[in-house]
Design an enzyme around this catalytic site. Structure first.
Site, PDB file in Angstrom:
ATOM      1  CD  GLU A 151      38.356  38.986  42.337  1.00  0.00           C
ATOM      2  OE1 GLU A 151      37.659  37.983  42.101  1.00  0.00           O
ATOM      3  OE2 GLU A 151      37.996  40.149  42.063  1.00  0.00           O
TER       4      GLU A 151
ATOM      5  CB  VAL B 121      34.666  41.489  45.609  1.00  0.00           C
ATOM      6  CG1 VAL B 121      34.781  42.529  46.721  1.00  0.00           C
ATOM      7  CG2 VAL B 121      35.482  41.913  44.389  1.00  0.00           C
TER       8      VAL B 121
ATOM      9  CE  LYS C  97      35.000  44.630  33.215  1.00  0.00           C
ATOM     10  NZ  LYS C  97      35.274  43.534  34.137  1.00  0.00           N
TER      11      LYS C  97
END
Ligand code: PSU
Ligand code: MN
EC number: 4.2.1.70
Length: 314
Positions: free
Chosen positions: A30, A111, A164
């Site tokens: 990406e 993504v 995260k």
């Protein structure tokens, strides 16, 4: 017909075109991580090193972005530089892709955006840092990353170091379960938490070996079960951050976002930038280490998938 039309928006770099012609395994990468995830020049240097790692392992890297009205599959060094250096690069998720393509502006794919482009290009494996997910407090804000919907419908395997802890990782995994997205883990039982190895939540299936992973993924798609697969692998031990430290910093970043009224697509980049600032440079070293590790896992998976001619037992 529709697929051909979509295909006409793609431009392959020469190395990626050669790999396709030779049927060599490809790994998509990406570009949001380059444009919005890391500072210059570390972003461009890391992007090049990740590409080199994938090549050394025998697969061809294809960094994906939107430039000059084209979906670019594979970027030259100059193009990586352009993406990593300039301000004003759009963050391109599913919703944004038509706007940035039609205007001819420059876009870094998330993504979700990268999965769409990789699928159009026929690339089965995609390496990123961390996936988007259900945000903490989503019952108020409805903030759920479009990455999760994309995983529900687009058939690409996404290799990541988990998600995260700016996100509600438990709800993220629930959402993936609802949408039938398998979450695989390698090297440990639990889903990873990006800067730290353990999210405290179990992944669905632990598959340490690339051939087992490939067999799982090929079986899913052979059955016509369209949609993505998440493959989580933890940041290498030596590069992981202390969890108390990252927890405190995450709480601070979330509080700052609330105080400043940040919303919509700005939320994730804001939180990433705050965490970066609050950890000094140290989170960057962790970030670089985990992306490189993901690249190795992804390259091995791409090789295994290219050999996986499985089918059911006779
Ligand atoms: N999480 C990270 N690093 C990132 C991102 C997410 O730890 O760079 C980026 C990815 O490109 C991801 C996107 O697809 O943010 C998700 O944004 P949003 O939450 O707005 O869907
Ligand atoms: Mn969001």
């Amino acid at each position: 017909m529709a697929a051909d039309l979509a295909h006409s928006w793609l431009t392959f770099s020469a190395p990626v075109a050669a790999a396709r012609a030779a049927r060599r395994p490809l790994v998509a990468l990406e570009s949001t991580i380059i444009a919005h995830g890391m500072p210059y020049p570390e972003n461009v240097r890391t992007a090049r090193e990740v590409e080199a790692l994938i090549r050394e392992l025998g697969a061809e890297p294809a960094t994906i972005a939107v430039m000059d009205g084209r979906i670019r599959i594979g970027l030259s060094d100059d193009e990586l530089e352009r993406l990593g250096r300039s301000d004003g690069v759009h963050k391109v998720s599913r919703r944004d892709l038509p706007a940035v393509l039609a205007s001819g502006e420059t876009g870094a794919t998330t993504v979700a955006g990268t999965m769409i482009c990789a699928a159009l290009a026929g690339i089965e494996v995609f390496v990123t840092g961390g996936i988007g997910g259900v945000h903490r407090g989503a019952s108020e804000t409805f903030d759920i990353s479009a990455d999760l919907q994309e995983l529900a419908k687009t058939s690409v395997a996404v290799v990541c170091a988990g998600a995260k802890s700016i996100l509600d990782i438990g709800l993220t995994l629930e959402y993936l379960e609802t949408h039938g997205v398998p979450v695989l883990s390698c090297e440990q039982d639990n889903f990873a938490a990006f800067y730290t190895r353990d999210s405290g939540f179990r992944a669905d299936y632990r598959l340490d070996d690339a051939h087992e992973q490939a067999r799982f993924i090929r079986t899913k798609w052979d059955l016509g079960l369209a949609g993505g697969v998440v493959l989580s692998t933890p940041v290498p031990e030596a590069a992981a951050m202390p969890s108390e430290e990252i927890d405190a910093i995450t709480r601070q970043a979330l509080a700052d976002a609330a105080t400043q009224g940040i919303s919509g697509k700005a939320v994730t980049p804001f939180l990433l930038a705050r965490i970066k600032a609050l950890t000094g440079g140290r989170s960057l070293a962790t970030n670089i280490a985990l992306v490189k590790h993901n690249a190795e896992v992804g390259a091995r998976l791409a090789l295994a998938l290219s050999r996986a001619d499985q089918g059911p037992p006779a």
